[in-house]
Structure formats: structure tokens, C-alpha cells
Design an enzyme around this catalytic site. Structure first.
Site, mmCIF file in Angstrom:
data_model
loop_
_atom_site.group_PDB
_atom_site.id
_atom_site.type_symbol
_atom_site.label_atom_id
_atom_site.label_comp_id
_atom_site.label_asym_id
_atom_site.label_seq_id
_atom_site.Cartn_x
_atom_site.Cartn_y
_atom_site.Cartn_z
ATOM 1 N N LYS A 120 -3.883 3.614 -12.835
ATOM 2 C CA LYS A 120 -2.757 3.052 -12.077
ATOM 3 C C LYS A 120 -2.019 2.049 -12.966
ATOM 4 O O LYS A 120 -2.658 1.214 -13.613
ATOM 5 C CB LYS A 120 -3.277 2.388 -10.808
ATOM 6 C CG LYS A 120 -2.182 1.949 -9.834
ATOM 7 C CD LYS A 120 -2.800 1.354 -8.566
ATOM 8 C CE LYS A 120 -1.753 0.963 -7.549
ATOM 9 N NZ LYS A 120 -2.333 0.365 -6.338
ATOM 10 N N SER A 165 -0.236 2.033 -2.050
ATOM 11 C CA SER A 165 0.635 2.073 -3.193
ATOM 12 C C SER A 165 0.179 3.031 -4.302
ATOM 13 O O SER A 165 0.978 3.407 -5.155
ATOM 14 C CB SER A 165 0.750 0.668 -3.810
ATOM 15 O OG SER A 165 -0.518 0.218 -4.256
ATOM 16 N N SER A 179 -4.516 0.484 -0.515
ATOM 17 C CA SER A 179 -3.819 1.315 -1.504
ATOM 18 C C SER A 179 -4.680 2.291 -2.280
ATOM 19 O O SER A 179 -4.143 3.125 -3.018
ATOM 20 C CB SER A 179 -3.074 0.423 -2.490
ATOM 21 O OG SER A 179 -1.953 -0.133 -1.872
HETATM 22 N N1 GLN Z 1 0.184 -0.752 2.144
HETATM 23 C C1 GLN Z 1 -0.263 -2.101 1.969
HETATM 24 C C2 GLN Z 1 0.888 -2.987 1.596
HETATM 25 O O1 GLN Z 1 1.970 -2.505 1.577
HETATM 26 C C3 GLN Z 1 -1.368 -2.138 0.966
HETATM 27 C C4 GLN Z 1 -0.951 -2.395 -0.420
HETATM 28 C C5 GLN Z 1 -2.113 -2.398 -1.404
HETATM 29 O O2 GLN Z 1 -3.267 -2.194 -1.034
HETATM 30 N N2 GLN Z 1 -1.792 -2.714 -2.636
HETATM 31 O O3 GLN Z 1 0.742 -4.126 1.365
#
Ligand code: GLN
Length: 490
Positions: free
Chosen positions: A81, A156, A180
Site C-alpha cells: 500500500k 482505503s 481499510s
Molecule cells: N473508511 C474509514 C475512513 O474513511 C477507514 C479508513 C482507514 O481505515 N484508513 O476513515
């Protein structure tokens, strides 16, 4: 598609270590697959063919000269990532703010991968600075879900999940601040674990919300994910939140789980994470997964975690507050983008022009919410209250784990939606994180394992398993037993 790209990481490792194939062949097969397929999916922001092949060749020559493999995954390539620093590739975090930026040092996680002999194929797409649930917030365009390219791959870490689901990589790394790793795993029918907070180093992980961020392993099987988990976890003196306790033996737990039963394991179904507002096909798939656990001998009970219903509100105050502070470092002075057309502007003007141009709308929204929540006069009312809710959520978990070994829920209330469907409705997007947020707030480990395809729309559904801090091994035992009993999903 080359046969090699369809194999699991464990199978590839065996073939490489017994010299049936070389790491160079395996790595090249994945690079070919990326070249052929990624135009359609856009899982990668950067592909690092030469470095990956060089790392693979080093593994092959070490094996040839009779050395033991540097790790159980030596020679098996991986997708990283694009939020972990790498000295030989850009680290953009999916943002224009860091376009082309090459870090002066490797993240501890990157260094561990290199030391384990794992060739890094490239860096994967993500929502800007890991904020989002669909990968549509990437400044470099969205990733598409390999199951249906008109749909989101989750976020994400949609790039890592899509790379796995389309056989462009047998292993991947994600980060999980609010889901994410797990939500992208759920919507692409792959496996992903958020380890216990503090067990995977955050040194060189570009911060989103430091009290929640945790790097973790992603794979197509529970065993592959466990093998990667052991490579990346462990104490790091460079991360002040790193735990010194030994990492639980997750590989042994996964091996014990495969084909094993679950007698004596107490499983709690969280009442508050099972709602009529979830997609019916998701609930049906979840109920079927719970039935499998029962068949395996687990004792299943319903448990209540009454404060979980406030997790979303608390998270979306705590996260933006930390984001507003962490992202202050992008000030146009030290690194990254600098908008200074004629060199005649003040530092304030340059900073504000740079931040206006460099950050996308979701990042700006969160910086504004966080700045407001932390401002004098509102701090106690918003941030302070959210911290109290965080404590109550941890207590709900503690109470639940008095009677059960693991908790389960759907990973996401929905299967993957259409690209564009929720981009103008941030609250609708946030709702997809309902089931994953509580474990981040508590710092606990959790895993998503595919539970099949939804009867409504034929799209992937994820089953979430949660465990107490430092009991990551329980996820793998239950996950592997479930995965083996469930059988192939499609
Ligand atoms: N979807 C969540 C957010 O928008 C989680 C993001 C993440 O885990 N980096 O914050």
C-alpha cells in the site's frame, strides 16, 4: 493467465524453496499479469519491475548456494500500500501533495519485507491519506473491483485488495484505521487482518490517525495472511506505541485451524452489528457462516455491546482531530508540493495555496472537522466526549470477552456499490464502516474472511472475526477452520 499467479503464497513458497520454480519466474509471472491486467483495474500506482526482479534473483542465488530461505515467504512477491515509505519507489499516499516524493528511509515494515526476501512488485492505490471506503478519493483515479469493474474495491486499501483478487499479487499489505484492510477484503472476497494495535510498526507509515492506524497482512487465504502477519509483526523501538510483548503464533493457529474443529470455542454474535438496515444478502451470508461455526462445534451465543452504536460518531470526531494535527506537516516548507508561483508570497500565502491545491475534498473536509472539534471551547464538547465513548466501547468489549473467545459480525453492511454512487454523500460512505470501527477504537485485532457471494446480487460478502488484544491467534484458528469448512466461494 499464468498458472503461477493462481497459486497461494504458501504453495509458491514451497515451490520456490524446493527449487521447482525460481522466485524470478514467479515474480515475472506477476509482473506480466500486472502489465496485462492492471490497465483495467488500476490497483497499482507504481510498478517496480527491476527492483522486484533483483530481489527475486537474490533469493534464488541464496537458495542455489544452499542457504536456508530468509523467511517462510522468501521469494514470494507482494504489493505494498502506497503509504509505507520506500527508498526506491515514490510514496504518494494517493495525494497530489506527495506526487513523486521518494522518502529518504524505508519504513520498518518495508525493511522487514526486504529482510524476509519478499520482492515488492509496486505500490498500490488508496484513498488519499487512507481516508475513504471506496478508493475513489485517490488523486490518481479509482481502482476497480475485479468482480465487477463498475464497482468499488472498498477503501482505503482498494488497490491492495484488487491486486489480490485479480491475481496480480499473491500477498499484499494494507493499513487499517477504521476498516481499510477488512472492508476492501470483504468486497473483493479476499482475507485481511488488522493486528492488535502496536504489534506492527508504524515507523515509516505516513500517519492518518496515529492512535488508530495499524498496518496488516492481506492474502487470498487465511494461512497466507498468517504467514505474512508473522513477517511484519514484532517490537520496534522506533515506534513509541510498539508493544514489547511477543507476537502470538498466528501461523501455528492457522495450521491448527485448517480441517480442525472448533469445540470449546465460544463465539459471540454482536447484536448491535446485526441490523435490518444491512443488505439482506449480507445478513443471510453471515447467518450461514455462523451455522458453519456451529457445525464445527463452536458454542454460539448472542452478546450485547450497547455503546457500539456510538462508534461511528466517536470515530468521525477522533479521526479528523488526529488528521488535522498530523497533516499539518504538509506545510510546503520541508517536502512535497509547494505552490509559489513567483516567489513573492509570504509563508502563510504559500502554505495556504499549497494546501488548497494539494489536498482533495475529503481530506479538506476532515481537516476542517478536526480543527473545529479541537478548537478552544469545543474541545470538551466534541473530542473529549468522543474519547469517553471510546472508553465505553472498550468496556463493552471487555465485558463481552468475559464470556466469549471471539466476536463475529458481517465485515460491511453492504456488498460493493457502484463507482460514483456515494461520492457526493459522505455520511452514506461512512456508514459502510459501522462494523469495523469498534475494534480500531479499542485497539483490538480483527479479520475479514470471505463468506461467499450475496444471494441478492452475486457479489462478495465478508465475515468479520474479532478477538481481544494480543489474541490475534484466535482469529486465525477460527478463520482457517471456517474457510476450510466453507469451501471455495465461486
Ligand atoms: N473508511 C474509514 C475512513 O474513511 C477507514 C479508513 C482507514 O481505515 N484508513 O476513515
Amino acid at each position: 493467465m499464468s498458472e503461477l499467479t493462481a497459486l497461494t503464497a504458501a504453495e509458491l513458497a514451497t515451490k520456490i524453496h524446493t527449487r521447482e520454480v525460481t522466485s524470478v519466474e514467479v515474480t515475472r509471472a506477476h509482473l506480466d499479469r500486472i502489465a496485462q491486467a492492471d490497465g483495467e483495474y488500476h490497483a497499482f500506482l507504481h510498478v517496480s519491475a527491476d527492483q522486484a526482479l533483483e530481489a527475486a534473483a537474490a533469493v534464488d542465488s541464496a537458495l542455489e548456494s544452499g542457504q536456508q530461505p530468509a523467511s517462510p515467504l522468501a521469494g514470494v512477491p507482494l504489493a505494498l500500500k502506497d503509504v509505507f515509505t520506500t527508498t526506491d519507489m515514490p510514496t504518494t499516499c494517493g495525494s497530489k501533495m506527495l506526487e513523486g516524493w521518494v522518502a529518504p528511509y524505508d519504513a520498518t515494515l518495508t525493511a522487514r519485507l526486504r529482510a524476509a526476501g519478499i520482492p515488492i512488485l509496486g505500490k498500490t492505490n488508496l484513498d488519499e491519506f487512507a481516508m475513504g471506503s471506496s478508493t475513489e478519493n485517490s488523486a490518481y483515479g479509482p481502482t476497480r473491483n475485479p468482480w465487477d469493474t463498475s464497482r468499488i474495491p472498498g477503501g482505503s486499501g482498494g488497490g491492495s485488495a484488487a491486486a489480490l483478487a485479480s491475481n496480480q499479487a499473491p500477498l499484499a499489505i494494507g493499513t487499517d484505521t477504521g476498516g481499510s484492510i477488512r472492508q476492501p477484503a470483504a468486497v473483493t472476497a479476499t482475507v485481511g487482518t488488522k493486528p492488535t494495535y502496536g504489534t506492527v510498526s508504524r515507523y515509516g507509515l505516513v500517519a492518518c490517525a496515529s492512535s488508530l492506524d495499524q498496518g496488516g497482512p492481506c492474502g487470498r487465504t487465511v494461512l497466507d495472511t498468517a504467514l505474512l502477519h508473522e513477517v511484519i509483526a514484532g517490537h520496534d523501538p522506533r515506534d513509541s506505541t510498539s508493544r514489547e510483548a511477543p507476537v502470538p503464533s498466528v501461523v501455528a493457529a492457522a495450521r491448527a485451524g485448517v480441517g480442525g474443529d472448533l469445540r470449546g470455542v465460544r463465539v459471540g454474535v454482536v447484536r448491535e452489528l446485526h441490523s435490518d438496515s444491512y443488505q439482506p444478502g449480507v445478513l443471510a451470508s453471515f447467518d450461514a457462516a455462523v451455522a458453519v461455526l456451529k457445525e464445527l462445534g463452536a458454542e454460539v451465543v448472542e452478546v450485547s455491546c450497547p455503546h457500539f452504536e456510538h462508534a461511528l460518531a466517536a470515530y468521525y470526531l477522533i479521526l479528523p482531530s488526529e488528521v488535522s494535527s498530523n497533516l499539518a506537516r504538509f506545510d510546503a516548507m520541508r517536502y512535497g508540493l509547494r505552490v509559489d508561483d513567483d516567489g513573492k508570497h509570504s509563508a502563510d500565502q504559500v502554505m495556504s495555496a499549497t494546501r488548497a491545491a494539494g489536498f482533495g475534498p475529503e481530506v479538506k473536509r476532515r481537516i476542517m472537522i478536526g480543527t473545529y472539534a479541537l478548537s478552544a471551547g469545543y474541545y470538551d464538547e466534541y473530542y473529549g466526549q468522543a474519547l469517553k465513548v471510546r472508553t465505553l466501547i472498550s468496556r463493552d468489549f471487555d465485558e463481552a470477552y468475559r464470556t466469549v473467545d471471539v466476536l463475529v459480525s458481517p465485515t460491511s453492511p453492504f456488498t460493493p456499490w457502484k463507482l460514483g454512487e456515494k461520492v457526493d454523500d459522505p455520511l452514506a460512505m461512512y456508514l459502510s464502516d459501522l462494523c469495523t470501527l469498534p475494534t480500531n477504537l479499542a485497539g483490538h485485532p480483527a479479520m475479514s474472511v470471505p463468506s461467499g457471494l450475496s444471494a441478492d446480487d452475486g457479489l462478495p460478502v465478508g465475515f468479520q472475526i474479532m478477538a481481544p488484544a494480543m489474541a490475534d491467534d484466535r482469529l486465525y484458528r477460527v478463520g482457517a477452520a471456517y474457510e476450510a469448512a466453507r469451501g471455495p466461494i465461486a
